[in-house]
Each structure stands twice: as structure tokens, then as C-alpha cells.
Design a protein around this motif. Structure first.
Motif, PDB file in Angstrom:
ATOM      1  N   SER A  19       0.840  -1.189   0.000  1.00  0.00           N
ATOM      2  CA  SER A  19       0.000   0.000   0.000  1.00  0.00           C
ATOM      3  C   SER A  19       0.881   1.247   0.000  1.00  0.00           C
ATOM      4  N   VAL A  20       0.552   2.201  -0.862  1.00  0.00           N
ATOM      5  CA  VAL A  20       1.347   3.418  -0.993  1.00  0.00           C
ATOM      6  C   VAL A  20       0.491   4.628  -0.660  1.00  0.00           C
ATOM      7  N   LYS A  21       1.059   5.534   0.124  1.00  0.00           N
ATOM      8  CA  LYS A  21       0.439   6.852   0.346  1.00  0.00           C
ATOM      9  C   LYS A  21       1.220   7.813  -0.545  1.00  0.00           C
ATOM     10  N   LYS A  23       2.417  11.103  -2.220  1.00  0.00           N
ATOM     11  CA  LYS A  23       2.479  12.503  -1.807  1.00  0.00           C
ATOM     12  C   LYS A  23       2.868  13.444  -2.935  1.00  0.00           C
ATOM     13  N   VAL A  77      -3.108  14.098  -0.514  1.00  0.00           N
ATOM     14  CA  VAL A  77      -2.671  12.889   0.195  1.00  0.00           C
ATOM     15  C   VAL A  77      -3.859  12.063   0.695  1.00  0.00           C
ATOM     16  N   ASN A  81      -4.271   7.903  -0.431  1.00  0.00           N
ATOM     17  CA  ASN A  81      -3.895   7.007   0.653  1.00  0.00           C
ATOM     18  C   ASN A  81      -4.301   5.591   0.237  1.00  0.00           C
ATOM     19  N   ASN A  82      -3.566   4.597   0.626  1.00  0.00           N
ATOM     20  CA  ASN A  82      -3.877   3.192   0.320  1.00  0.00           C
ATOM     21  C   ASN A  82      -3.939   2.904  -1.171  1.00  0.00           C
ATOM     22  N   ARG A 107       6.778  10.041  -5.066  1.00  0.00           N
ATOM     23  CA  ARG A 107       7.217  10.196  -3.678  1.00  0.00           C
ATOM     24  C   ARG A 107       6.051   9.872  -2.765  1.00  0.00           C
ATOM     25  N   GLY A 108       6.338   9.069  -1.749  1.00  0.00           N
ATOM     26  CA  GLY A 108       5.289   8.709  -0.800  1.00  0.00           C
ATOM     27  C   GLY A 108       5.810   7.746   0.245  1.00  0.00           C
ATOM     28  N   GLU A 109       4.864   7.087   0.890  1.00  0.00           N
ATOM     29  CA  GLU A 109       5.195   6.113   1.934  1.00  0.00           C
ATOM     30  C   GLU A 109       4.651   4.756   1.526  1.00  0.00           C
ATOM     31  N   PHE A 110       5.492   3.736   1.681  1.00  0.00           N
ATOM     32  CA  PHE A 110       5.123   2.365   1.331  1.00  0.00           C
ATOM     33  C   PHE A 110       4.898   1.562   2.598  1.00  0.00           C
ATOM     34  N   SER A 111       3.881   0.742   2.601  1.00  0.00           N
ATOM     35  CA  SER A 111       3.704  -0.210   3.700  1.00  0.00           C
ATOM     36  C   SER A 111       3.373  -1.575   3.121  1.00  0.00           C
TER      37      SER A 111
END
Length: 145
Positions: A19-21, A23, A77, A81-82, A107-111
Motif C-alpha cells: 500500500s502506498v500513500k 504525496k 494525500v 492514501n492506500n 514520492r510517498g510512503e510504502f507499507s
């Protein structure tokens, strides 16, 4: 080089392993009017076709010709999200017959993807009366040994 299928439209479909947020997005074009001038971004719609790109996007950007990857286009954002997949549809450029892209940065956050546990179940292929307590005795039941 101009070919029969030369077109200013480009479509990129990305599938993520988690899952990526998202940005921000950075786009570096080919210069000389071949750089993209407009971007439509779609969340969790991949794989998309050019016809799909004509529908309403989750977010759109008017792009600048940025050869040095200085500009970052900020996404909403909360909307991105997700993300499990992302489709980028470049539908216009600065006037050339074809569009060229040298670099796309996300660019973002990976989980990590949520792992679903295995469910262990026992199924009866033949019911056993002793396993099912009914509280009443069946006088007509005769066991077989």
C-alpha cells in the motif's frame, strides 16, 4: 522519429506490492515541445486503457517543461492514501506530434500488504451423532457396530 502510431497520449500503469500513500509526482519530459503538458492521475484503476483515461480523474495537473526534475506536483494525500495501483495518463504536450518522458518520480510512503491468515477448518464428511448433543434421546436410533 514519426511513425504511423505516433501520438501525443501516453499511459503508464503501476501496480504496487503493498500500500502506498502517494504525496508527490515528478515528471521530466523530452524537451522541444515533446514534454507532457497535462497529467490525469487515477488511483486503484490499473490496468487502464486510453479510453479509460477520458473519464474523470482522481486529480489532474497542468505540467511545466521541467528538464531538471525540480518541480514536484503535490497530490491530495487523503485521496491517494492506500494506493495499490496508479495510472498516469498524459493526454497533451506542448505542441509536438509525440510525447516523450525521460523520468517519472513517485514520492510517498510504502507499507507492506496485509497478509491474510490461513483459516483452518474441520469439515465432517459423515456426521457423528455423538458429536451433536440434542438433549433428547432418539428411541428409533440403533447404533451399528
Amino acid at each position: 522519429s514519426s511513425g504511423i502510431n505516433a501520438d501525443e497520449e501516453l499511459m503508464f500503469n503501476f501496480s504496487f506490492t503493498g500500500s502506498v500513500k502517494l504525496k508527490g509526482i515528478i515528471v521530466v519530459g523530452g524537451g522541444e515541445d515533446t514534454s507532457p503538458s497535462h497529467l490525469k492521475v487515477f488511483k486503484n484503476s490499473a490496468p487502464m486503457t486510453f479510453d479509460d483515461g477520458r473519464r474523470c480523474a482522481d486529480q489532474e495537473f497542468d505540467l511545466q517543461d521541467d528538464k531538471d526534475a525540480i518541480l514536484e506536483y503535490q497530490t491530495r494525500v487523503a485521496k491517494f492514501n492506500n494506493c495499490e495501483s496508479l495510472s498516469l495518463y498524459f493526454d497533451k504536450n506542448f505542441g509536438a506530434d509525440e510525447t516523450r518522458i525521460c523520468y517519472i518520480g513517485l514520492r510517498g510512503e510504502f507499507s507492506e500488504a496485509q497478509k491474510r491468515g490461513v483459516v483452518i477448518c474441520n469439515y465432517e464428511s459423515a456426521p457423528q451423532l455423538k458429536d451433536h448433543k440434542t438433549g433428547t434421546k432418539d428411541q428409533n436410533f440403533h447404533g451399528v457396530s
